[in-house]
Design an enzyme around this catalytic site. Structure first.
Site, PDB file in Angstrom:
ATOM      1  N   ASP A   9      -2.437  11.466   9.449  1.00  0.00           N
ATOM      2  CA  ASP A   9      -2.738  10.642   8.144  1.00  0.00           C
ATOM      3  C   ASP A   9      -3.853   9.329   8.761  1.00  0.00           C
ATOM      4  O   ASP A   9      -3.730   8.246   8.022  1.00  0.00           O
ATOM      5  CB  ASP A   9      -1.720  10.173   7.520  1.00  0.00           C
ATOM      6  N   GLY A  64       0.928  -1.227  -0.006  1.00  0.00           N
ATOM      7  CA  GLY A  64       0.054   0.135   0.163  1.00  0.00           C
ATOM      8  C   GLY A  64       0.825   1.357   0.026  1.00  0.00           C
ATOM      9  O   GLY A  64       2.235   1.307   0.285  1.00  0.00           O
ATOM     10  N   LYS A 100       8.288  -0.052   5.437  1.00  0.00           N
ATOM     11  CA  LYS A 100       7.790   1.154   4.833  1.00  0.00           C
ATOM     12  C   LYS A 100       8.990   2.021   4.489  1.00  0.00           C
ATOM     13  O   LYS A 100       9.961   2.385   5.266  1.00  0.00           O
ATOM     14  CB  LYS A 100       7.238   2.103   5.996  1.00  0.00           C
ATOM     15  N   PHE A 135       3.174   9.414   3.478  1.00  0.00           N
ATOM     16  CA  PHE A 135       4.784   9.330   3.857  1.00  0.00           C
ATOM     17  C   PHE A 135       5.708   8.397   2.930  1.00  0.00           C
ATOM     18  O   PHE A 135       6.649   8.418   3.164  1.00  0.00           O
ATOM     19  CB  PHE A 135       4.784   9.173   5.377  1.00  0.00           C
TER      20      PHE A 135
END
Length: 318
Positions: free
Chosen positions: A168, A35, A56, A39
């Site tokens: 977010d 996904g 991430k 950021f």
């Protein structure tokens, strides 16, 4: 299959080499992408023993604090343990020389790469379960998810050494464990960007379309109430099954809010739940009302997360 993150924490170093993360994500292959957020991009990492982690990858040269401060902050965030917060199990902060084109020639620049590693949750994100008929959630599960998200946000706003503003909140950043317990992901990014104060201004507005509070989008104001606005949009979607579709010209989700107000006024929403008992109908009405209060254009008129939890727990009326 469930991944034991306590095992991951004990076997992985806190500061993981970038080369190792590239290896376990197949060099950040598009096929491993889980996904995207405001950021960065999240990838599936497969360890040698078959266990999984979520990696991430933040954008190159993000406006982070200096190395020592960053390492201290990540260390603090890795110590966070809450049922409704995704566990941070490792990180990487490396700088390297890179050859890049500039004005018709190549120059050598310093590039900082930052990666954050989280526990892997097999159920994935909440948005996969809110709208599709094939795996649509029942109301009791939805209500449990609303309360869990609010407890997680209460922890971030009121129970850490200083408030953390998420910045977010949206369905894609709520992950679900095997028991459908919601966990807020990316919980520490605002603090890592140096935006940990309860209220401040920034010139660098970063967020997801359709979820940004007006005072943040137009004036750069960051506060816990910015999160409450996003939370309201989240609660409304969970409660009604109506989807907030991002719009580049409507970054605050105003059109979606107006649509919900209209449908709520003529009881279109509750008509979908005509077969429910009085208790469940009351819960639905309460959640929609809370959501609409959270998205008030005026920041000071929004409820705090403490108020919201009290209402959900039946301590105060809406």
């Amino acid at each position: 299959m469930t991944t034991d993150t306590s095992t991951l924490v004990s076997t992985l170093p806190n500061n993981i080499p970038a080369s190792f993360l590239k290896q376990i994500t197949d060099d950040f292959s598009p096929e491993r992408e889980l996904g995207k957020g405001a950021f960065g991009i999240v990838y599936k990492g497969i360890l040698e023993n078959g266990e999984l982690i979520a990696v991430k990858k933040l954008g190159e040269n993000p406006p982070m604090a200096l190395d020592k401060t960053f390492n201290n902050e990540v260390g603090n965030l890795m110590a966070v343990r809450h049922e409704n917060i995704v566990k941070l199990v490792g990180f990487c902060h490396e700088s390297q020389k890179k050859l890049v084109p500039h004005n018709g020639r190549y120059i050598i620049v310093d590039i900082t790469e930052i990666f954050l590693c989280y526990e892997y949750l097999w159920k994935g994100s909440l948005d996969n379960y809110l709208f599709a008929e094939s795996n649509r959630l029942d109301w009791d599960t939805r209500f449990k998810i609303v309360k869990g998200i609010c407890r997680g946000l209460h922890f971030l706003h009121n129970e850490m050494d200083r408030p953390v503003v998420h910045m977010d909140l949206k369905p894609e950043n709520i992950l679900l464990d095997d028991n459908m317990v919601p966990k807020i992901a990316d919980f520490g990014l605002s603090r890592l960007f140096g935006q940990e104060q309860t209220r401040m201004h920034t010139q660098n507005v970063v967020g997801s379309l359709g979820y940004m509070a007006p005072e943040y989008l137009y004036r750069g104001e960051i506060s816990t109430q910015s999160d409450i606005y996003s939370l309201g949009l989240l609660i409304i979607q969970i409660s009604t099954g109506e989807k907030n579709i991002p719009d580049a010209e409507d970054k605050c989700g105003k059109k979606f809010i107006e649509k919900v107000h209209e449908n709520w006024a003529d009881r279109h929403i509750t008509s979908k739940y005509a077969s429910f008992d009085a208790n469940r109908l009351q819960q639905i009405e309460m959640c929609v009302e809370i959501g609409l209060q959270c998205v008030d254009h005026e920041r000071k008129k929004r409820p705090s997360i403490v108020d919201i939890l009290d209402k959900l727990d039946g301590k105060h009326s809406v």
